[in-house]
Design a protein around this motif. Structure first.
Motif, PDB file in Angstrom:
ATOM      1  N   GLY A   1       0.653  -1.231   0.060  1.00 45.81           N
ATOM      2  CA  GLY A   1      -0.011   0.044   0.041  1.00 45.81           C
ATOM      3  C   GLY A   1       0.846   1.336   0.142  1.00 45.81           C
ATOM      4  N   THR A   2       1.997   1.214   0.065  1.00 48.91           N
ATOM      5  CA  THR A   2       2.943   2.132  -0.061  1.00 48.91           C
ATOM      6  C   THR A   2       2.738   3.153  -1.526  1.00 48.91           C
ATOM      7  OG1 THR A   2       4.609   1.556   1.455  1.00 48.91           O
ATOM      8  CG2 THR A   2       5.523   3.282  -0.053  1.00 48.91           C
ATOM      9  N   MET A   3       2.730   4.347  -1.162  1.00 47.88           N
ATOM     10  CA  MET A   3       2.593   5.352  -2.221  1.00 47.88           C
ATOM     11  C   MET A   3       3.824   5.879  -3.131  1.00 47.88           C
ATOM     12  SD  MET A   3       0.459   9.098  -2.604  1.00 47.88           S
ATOM     13  CE  MET A   3      -0.911   8.306  -1.882  1.00 47.88           C
ATOM     14  N   TYR A   4       4.111   5.478  -4.278  1.00 48.49           N
ATOM     15  CA  TYR A   4       5.519   5.614  -4.819  1.00 48.49           C
ATOM     16  C   TYR A   4       5.398   6.874  -5.924  1.00 48.49           C
ATOM     17  CZ  TYR A   4       7.686   1.410  -2.591  1.00 48.49           C
ATOM     18  OH  TYR A   4       8.066   0.808  -1.793  1.00 48.49           O
ATOM     19  N   ARG A   5       4.206   7.153  -6.657  1.00 46.39           N
ATOM     20  CA  ARG A   5       4.220   8.095  -7.500  1.00 46.39           C
ATOM     21  C   ARG A   5       2.676   8.546  -7.579  1.00 46.39           C
ATOM     22  NH1 ARG A   5       7.148   6.551 -12.835  1.00 46.39           N
ATOM     23  NH2 ARG A   5       8.770   7.189 -11.535  1.00 46.39           N
ATOM     24  N   VAL A   6       2.517   9.394  -8.019  1.00 47.90           N
ATOM     25  CA  VAL A   6       0.945  10.156  -8.355  1.00 47.90           C
ATOM     26  C   VAL A   6       0.963  11.224  -9.657  1.00 47.90           C
ATOM     27  CG1 VAL A   6      -1.008  11.349  -7.416  1.00 47.90           C
ATOM     28  CG2 VAL A   6       0.358   9.944  -5.938  1.00 47.90           C
ATOM     29  N   ARG A   7       0.200  10.948 -10.324  1.00 43.21           N
ATOM     30  CA  ARG A   7      -0.058  11.730 -11.513  1.00 43.21           C
ATOM     31  C   ARG A   7      -1.383  12.214 -11.514  1.00 43.21           C
ATOM     32  NH1 ARG A   7       0.042   9.505 -17.467  1.00 43.21           N
ATOM     33  NH2 ARG A   7      -2.312   9.648 -17.271  1.00 43.21           N
ATOM     34  N   VAL A   8      -1.550  13.575 -11.840  1.00 44.80           N
ATOM     35  CA  VAL A   8      -2.883  14.452 -11.500  1.00 44.80           C
ATOM     36  C   VAL A   8      -2.953  15.160 -12.752  1.00 44.80           C
ATOM     37  CG1 VAL A   8      -4.259  15.717  -9.875  1.00 44.80           C
ATOM     38  CG2 VAL A   8      -2.459  14.140  -9.103  1.00 44.80           C
ATOM     39  N   SER A   9      -4.367  15.180 -13.241  1.00 43.53           N
ATOM     40  CA  SER A   9      -4.665  16.231 -14.395  1.00 43.53           C
ATOM     41  C   SER A   9      -5.168  17.555 -13.537  1.00 43.53           C
ATOM     42  CB  SER A   9      -5.336  15.557 -15.318  1.00 43.53           C
ATOM     43  OG  SER A   9      -5.117  14.738 -16.011  1.00 43.53           O
TER      44      SER A   9
END
Length: 226
Positions: free
Chosen positions: A188-196
């Protein structure tokens, strides 16, 4: 530079498809993992017609504030310097020769503060997004697939195998499923996020664990939202 595409020939099958129960549970806790960690080191890539801004720093998800250094790419150095932010304000400390990493203790003076804009600024939108990637409780796992969350493929981030998933529609904006894409590890670790973001043709990109997390000290004149 991190890739914007999810899958390549070595990534396995690509989606979209419905989330499995394991994927739903991992997506539900990924923001909670950030909160449990107290904070995360981040690199935020902000798009812009005059060139990108790269923010290297840390976000304190329990103290609700961020701090780092800004470097412009493809533009002059007018935007370079230190930056601190909360949910309601942005403080900048211009520097002609900004360091690669922000000093552990923010300078005591020469800060310029202003309200954080709710719309119309790719920088402020990026800062708001980064600050919201932590939550003091897991998301509702049952609602995620109902509101459009989906699995899109597999990838690797700095050697970590991840599943790439799109988030659900925003609670106040139907039809926005897929605007946020998460790279999530097996725990469940977040490594990357891409957001418009509405104001830019290119997305905001937030990478985690590119450097060690440093506790975020309050910037003079910046008060966290309560």
């Amino acid at each position: 530079m991190a890739a914007f595409l999810v899958a390549d020939g070595d990534s396995g099958p690509s989606g979209p498809r419905a989330l499995t129960s394991d994927e739903v549970n991992r997506l539900a806790i990924t923001r909670f993992r950030n909160y449990q960690a107290h904070g995360r080191a981040v690199t935020i890539t902000v798009p812009g017609t005059a060139g990108r801004l790269i923010i290297t720093g840390s976000v304190d998800y329990q103290g609700k504030r961020g701090y780092g250094v800004v470097h412009g790419t493809g533009r002059d150095t007018a935007s370079d310097g230190l930056i601190g932010w909360t949910a309601t304000s942005v403080s900048v400390h211009p520097m002609a020769n900004a360091p690669a990493h922000a000093p552990a203790s923010p300078p005591r003076s020469a800060w310029h503060s202003r309200p954080l804009l709710s719309s119309g600024s790719a920088l402020d939108s990026s800062l708001t997004i980064a600050l919201k990637l932590g939550s003091d409780r897991p998301d509702n796992a049952q609602l995620l697939p109902q509101n459009g969350a989906a699995w899109w493929g597999r990838d690797q981030v700095d050697g970590h195998p991840v599943d790439v998933m799109t988030g659900p529609s925003s609670p106040d904006r139907s039809g926005t499923a897929g605007n946020v894409r998460y790279w999530v590890g097996s725990d469940g670790t977040m490594y990357r996020v891409r957001v418009s973001v509405a104001s830019e043709s290119q997305p905001v990109l937030i990478d985690f664990d590119t450097q060690k997390y440093a506790p975020v000290k309050p910037v003079p004149g910046a008060t966290p939202a309560r």
